[in-house]
Design an enzyme around this catalytic site. Structure first.
Site, PDB file in Angstrom:
ATOM      1  N   GLU A 292      50.269  53.721  21.211  1.00  0.00           N
ATOM      2  CA  GLU A 292      49.092  54.004  22.025  1.00  0.00           C
ATOM      3  C   GLU A 292      48.349  52.709  22.368  1.00  0.00           C
ATOM      4  O   GLU A 292      47.887  52.524  23.494  1.00  0.00           O
ATOM      5  CB  GLU A 292      48.170  54.977  21.273  1.00  0.00           C
ATOM      6  CG  GLU A 292      47.054  55.546  22.122  1.00  0.00           C
ATOM      7  CD  GLU A 292      46.230  56.599  21.375  1.00  0.00           C
ATOM      8  OE1 GLU A 292      45.270  57.106  21.975  1.00  0.00           O
ATOM      9  OE2 GLU A 292      46.548  56.902  20.208  1.00  0.00           O
TER      10      GLU A 292
ATOM     11  N   GLU B 292      41.404  61.396  13.450  1.00  0.00           N
ATOM     12  CA  GLU B 292      41.544  62.371  14.539  1.00  0.00           C
ATOM     13  C   GLU B 292      43.013  62.777  14.732  1.00  0.00           C
ATOM     14  O   GLU B 292      43.328  63.945  14.947  1.00  0.00           O
ATOM     15  CB  GLU B 292      40.975  61.776  15.825  1.00  0.00           C
ATOM     16  CG  GLU B 292      41.222  62.598  17.072  1.00  0.00           C
ATOM     17  CD  GLU B 292      41.532  61.748  18.288  1.00  0.00           C
ATOM     18  OE1 GLU B 292      42.544  62.033  18.956  1.00  0.00           O
ATOM     19  OE2 GLU B 292      40.767  60.795  18.562  1.00  0.00           O
ATOM     20  N   HIS B 293      43.918  61.800  14.641  1.00  0.00           N
ATOM     21  CA  HIS B 293      45.353  62.099  14.761  1.00  0.00           C
ATOM     22  C   HIS B 293      45.857  62.916  13.568  1.00  0.00           C
ATOM     23  O   HIS B 293      46.623  63.868  13.730  1.00  0.00           O
ATOM     24  CB  HIS B 293      46.148  60.796  14.838  1.00  0.00           C
ATOM     25  CG  HIS B 293      46.242  60.207  16.202  1.00  0.00           C
ATOM     26  ND1 HIS B 293      47.431  59.900  16.805  1.00  0.00           N
ATOM     27  CD2 HIS B 293      45.273  59.871  17.101  1.00  0.00           C
ATOM     28  CE1 HIS B 293      47.210  59.389  18.008  1.00  0.00           C
ATOM     29  NE2 HIS B 293      45.906  59.350  18.201  1.00  0.00           N
TER      30      HIS B 293
ATOM     31  N   HIS C 179      39.630  57.031  14.674  1.00  0.00           N
ATOM     32  CA  HIS C 179      40.644  57.523  15.598  1.00  0.00           C
ATOM     33  C   HIS C 179      41.890  57.990  14.849  1.00  0.00           C
ATOM     34  O   HIS C 179      42.511  58.997  15.218  1.00  0.00           O
ATOM     35  CB  HIS C 179      41.003  56.410  16.591  1.00  0.00           C
ATOM     36  CG  HIS C 179      42.135  56.749  17.491  1.00  0.00           C
ATOM     37  ND1 HIS C 179      43.398  56.202  17.336  1.00  0.00           N
ATOM     38  CD2 HIS C 179      42.225  57.581  18.563  1.00  0.00           C
ATOM     39  CE1 HIS C 179      44.197  56.676  18.270  1.00  0.00           C
ATOM     40  NE2 HIS C 179      43.525  57.508  19.024  1.00  0.00           N
TER      41      HIS C 179
END
Length: 417
Positions: A126, A49-50, A46
């Site tokens: 998040e 991905e950022h 993840h």
């Protein structure tokens, strides 16, 4: 028109030309997700991905944002337990720029150490956001409880301690280990000329890259029976029931989809009608199916006031037992099949969804699955198949219950006896 090409390095390109539209959707699908992370790597998929949006050798982060906005398009990414996807949607006249942007962020992101430090705070926020949303947080807890120590049970966003300790070299090493051409599918759907697009994709994604050692193989999980309650001062009690599911390629998968539609997959489903419409116990109640490459999980969720939780739980268990004990009436089965087919057809009206289907078909089945074949498989689901699946999937040996809110574990266990 559907086409499949394999580049010289093994990367697969799947395309579908749709002349009646003005958009093109392009996706780069990497067959690696949170389940492929080792201990101490939780959240790396993840985080990568950022980071691809934080600047490349050719573009700053701001330049990436300005360029896609100037095209009136969309550039984004998402991470799941078994995959990481980077995608763009642009007008057909801008398909070349869309591919160039995707290829640049995919291959040439800098992973600048200062940007990594800043992005840690974004990801930690998040995680906090998820923890502040009881329904989202419960689903993370529930998946962890159902799969216990198996990697599928890890939260996709990672653990705060792992994110805080993250270093650039870990991201680079993880990417080198997992991002290899044989693990990547590029899918394109929309209005485009095949020849120029394939040439550009071959230039951008072909050739030698990602030659590191192969990543480890996946091991299937076991669904663990149990009751897990996390006390929290909330207005509602949030409860998940976890049951055995099926993998993507299972021959009974369409039967499981139909069974889910009957149980809690819509406003006419048994759970919605019995718990919400007839008794007014819940605003939100539904069931859902998660399929993985080697396993699956069927989940029922409900949020109710705390004093109504025992009654809601008995109703859910009662509906599961009814499906095990009595055949589904033909009219109800026909409605569920029609619902699935309608949802599928409506969902494939955008180039984004068509692009996603192309990639998922290739990753899960190694081939294009025609719509007529899916429709035929749904139509072939029978009452006897549903009865068999109900007995198997709803077996008490696989029942995991996770609750969040002002509940006591003993009260939940008493309902299940």
């Amino acid at each position: 028109m559907f086409r499949k090409e394999v580049l010289d390095n093994g990367l697969r390109v799947i395309t579908e030309k749709i002349p009646s539209v003005r958009s093109v959707s392009i996706g780069v699908w990497v067959d690696v997700g949170s389940r492929d992370e080792q201990a101490g790597e939780e959240g790396l998929s993840h985080f990568i991905e950022h980071m691809v949006f934080k600047g490349t050798r050719r573009r700053t982060a701001e330049a990436i944002s300005r360029e896609i906005d100037a095209l009136g398009g969309e550039l984004n990414a998402f991470t799941s337990r078994e995959g990481t996807t980077f995608y763009a949607k642009v007008l057909d006249e801008h398909v070349g720029q869309g591919i160039d942007l995707l290829a640049d962020i995919f291959h040439h992101s800098r992973f600048d150490a200062r940007e990594v430090t800043k992005e840690k705070q974004v990801v930690l926020e998040e995680i906090r956001m998820v923890e502040d949303d009881p329904e989202d947080y419960l689903h993370d807890l529930h998946t962890k409880n159902a799969f216990r120590t198996h990697p599928l049970g890890r939260p996709i966003l990672g653990e705060p301690a792992t994110i805080e300790a993250l270093r650039r070299r870990q991201l680079v090493a993880f990417r080198a280990r997992h991002y290899r051409p044989s693990q990547v599918v590029v899918s394109v759907a929309g209005n485009f000329a095949f020849g120029p697009v394939l040439t550009q994709l071959a230039t951008a994604f072909g050739g030698p890259w990602g030659r590191g050692p192969a990543s480890g193989r996946r091991l299937p999980p076991t669904i663990a029976r149990g009751v897990h309650v996390q006390a929290k001062p909330l207005e509602q009690a949030h409860v998940c029931f976890g049951l055995k599911g099926l993998p993507h390629g299972d021959k009974d998968r369409y039967g499981a989809y139909v069974l889910n539609a009957i149980l809690g997959g819509g406003v006419s489903s048994r759970l919605f009608q019995e718990v919400r419409e007839k008794r007014g116990l819940a605003y939100s109640i539904y069931s859902s199916v998660m399929c993985f490459s080697d396993s699956g999980l069927l989940t029922v969720y409900a949020g109710v006031r705390p004093d109504a939780a025992p009654r809601m739980m008995r109703l859910v268990l009662g509906e599961l037992r009814k499906l095990q004990a009595k055949p589904v009436p033909r009219a109800e089965l026909a409605r569920a099949k029609s619902q699935l087919k309608g949802n599928l057809m409506l969902g494939l009206e955008s180039t984004s969804s068509r692009m996603s289907k192309l990639a998922k078909d290739e990753i899960h089945f190694g081939r294009h699955v025609p719509l007529r074949e899916i429709m035929a498989d749904i139509d072939a689901v029978s009452e006897s198949q549903l009865a068999r699946l109900s007995r198997d999937l709803f077996d008490d040996r696989y029942l995991t219950v996770t609750a969040l809110g002002p509940l006591k574990k003993g009260d939940v266990e008493r309902v299940l006896r």
